[in-house]
Design a protein around this motif. Structure first.
Motif, PDB file in Angstrom:
ATOM      1  N   ASN A   1      37.835  46.999  41.611  1.00 33.37           N
ATOM      2  CA  ASN A   1      38.297  45.717  42.326  1.00 33.37           C
ATOM      3  C   ASN A   1      37.793  44.485  41.790  1.00 33.37           C
ATOM      4  OD1 ASN A   1      39.674  47.495  44.417  1.00 33.37           O
ATOM      5  ND2 ASN A   1      37.128  48.064  44.799  1.00 33.37           N
ATOM      6  N   PHE A   2      38.395  43.329  42.111  1.00 31.41           N
ATOM      7  CA  PHE A   2      37.852  41.969  41.648  1.00 31.41           C
ATOM      8  C   PHE A   2      37.971  41.751  40.350  1.00 31.41           C
ATOM      9  CE2 PHE A   2      36.763  42.344  45.906  1.00 31.41           C
ATOM     10  CZ  PHE A   2      37.313  41.231  46.677  1.00 31.41           C
ATOM     11  N   HIS A   3      38.935  42.353  39.527  1.00 29.49           N
ATOM     12  CA  HIS A   3      39.077  42.032  38.129  1.00 29.49           C
ATOM     13  C   HIS A   3      39.938  40.763  38.094  1.00 29.49           C
ATOM     14  CE1 HIS A   3      40.024  43.179  33.690  1.00 29.49           C
ATOM     15  NE2 HIS A   3      41.099  42.544  34.033  1.00 29.49           N
ATOM     16  N   LYS A   4      39.636  39.791  37.235  1.00 28.64           N
ATOM     17  CA  LYS A   4      40.411  38.453  37.153  1.00 28.64           C
ATOM     18  C   LYS A   4      41.274  38.294  36.050  1.00 28.64           C
ATOM     19  CE  LYS A   4      36.214  37.467  39.595  1.00 28.64           C
ATOM     20  NZ  LYS A   4      35.897  38.775  39.634  1.00 28.64           N
ATOM     21  N   TYR A   5      42.324  37.513  36.443  1.00 29.84           N
ATOM     22  CA  TYR A   5      43.150  37.094  35.284  1.00 29.84           C
ATOM     23  C   TYR A   5      43.289  35.606  35.464  1.00 29.84           C
ATOM     24  CZ  TYR A   5      44.704  41.857  34.166  1.00 29.84           C
ATOM     25  OH  TYR A   5      44.703  43.278  33.881  1.00 29.84           O
ATOM     26  N   LEU A   6      43.190  34.821  34.401  1.00 26.40           N
ATOM     27  CA  LEU A   6      43.529  33.490  34.352  1.00 26.40           C
ATOM     28  C   LEU A   6      44.617  33.158  33.622  1.00 26.40           C
ATOM     29  CD1 LEU A   6      42.334  30.643  35.269  1.00 26.40           C
ATOM     30  CD2 LEU A   6      40.996  30.699  32.989  1.00 26.40           C
ATOM     31  N   ILE A   7      45.679  32.558  34.261  1.00 28.20           N
ATOM     32  CA  ILE A   7      46.897  32.144  33.461  1.00 28.20           C
ATOM     33  C   ILE A   7      46.746  30.653  33.224  1.00 28.20           C
ATOM     34  CG2 ILE A   7      49.318  31.989  33.890  1.00 28.20           C
ATOM     35  CD1 ILE A   7      48.109  34.991  33.942  1.00 28.20           C
ATOM     36  N   GLY A   8      47.385  30.379  32.265  1.00 28.27           N
ATOM     37  CA  GLY A   8      47.246  28.931  31.728  1.00 28.27           C
ATOM     38  C   GLY A   8      48.418  28.099  32.257  1.00 28.27           C
ATOM     39  N   ARG A   9      48.522  26.847  32.034  1.00 24.29           N
ATOM     40  CA  ARG A   9      49.390  26.025  32.487  1.00 24.29           C
ATOM     41  C   ARG A   9      51.028  26.510  31.908  1.00 24.29           C
ATOM     42  NH1 ARG A   9      48.117  21.953  35.434  1.00 24.29           N
ATOM     43  NH2 ARG A   9      46.017  21.165  35.128  1.00 24.29           N
TER      44      ARG A   9
END
Length: 192
Positions: free
Chosen positions: A148-156
């Motif tokens: 839980n609380f794995h994070k993905y950052l997506i760019g513009r």
């Protein structure tokens, strides 16, 4: 089981091409009078960076909701800012509550969550919602959620910029630097 839709275009999909079922679970009448489940349509934030986090209400990392909400609040008023999206999941340790109402009540009462929350969804394996299958393909084996609380950052541009383990808090310097990079305006188009 929650469902979401995958992109139908022949072009390479981006995160903005996906939808997630909304946590509310309520239905609205469609144009033909049929009932349609509410969706979180990621295309509404096209051009904005996204932080997508699989969450759970009864996890040791659950207090991260507070920092995620603070991050959302610092960005929400900016029409160009970061969008935080929580995706409750019961895939790891059966640590998510059962009903949409229980999840919503918990998030609101304990952490005053106002950022968008999807319905409880699978985020790993063949049952994963299409967005998470796409993210797993983009991130590779090591970038798949393992808790839980794995994070993905997506760019513009709608592409995966980076991923972060559950132990990386929303206020961690590494994540904050990546968010600042993602918030940079896109470079101007070159004249040909």
């Amino acid at each position: 089981m929650a469902s979401s839709s995958a992109p139908s275009s022949a072009q390479k999909p981006t995160a903005y091409d996906f939808t997630l079922p909304a946590l509310s679970g309520s239905s609205a009448a469609g144009p033909s009078g049929t009932r349609q489940e509410e969706k979180i349509d990621l295309s509404r934030w096209r051009g904005r960076p996204l932080l997508i986090v699989n969450t759970a209400s009864r996890c040791g990392f659950t207090p991260q909701y507070e920092a995620l909400e603070a991050l959302w609040q610092s960005q929400a008023k900016d029409s160009d800012g970061l969008v935080v999206i929580g995706v409750p999941s019961n895939d790891f340790g059966a640590q998510e509550l059962d009903t949409p109402g229980e999840i919503a009540s918990f998030c609101q009462a304990r952490y005053s969550v106002t950022f968008p929350l999807a319905a409880r969804s699978h985020v790993r394996g063949p049952q994963a919602v299409p967005l998470y299958r796409w993210l797993a393909g983009q991130a590779g084996f090591l970038g798949r959620p393992r808790w839980n609380f794995h994070k993905y950052l997506i760019g513009r541009d709608g592409r995966l910029q980076d991923w972060f383990l559950p132990s990386t808090t929303p206020s961690a310097p590494r994540l904050q630097r990546a968010i600042r990079r993602a918030l940079q305006p896109p470079p101007p188009a070159r004249a040909r």
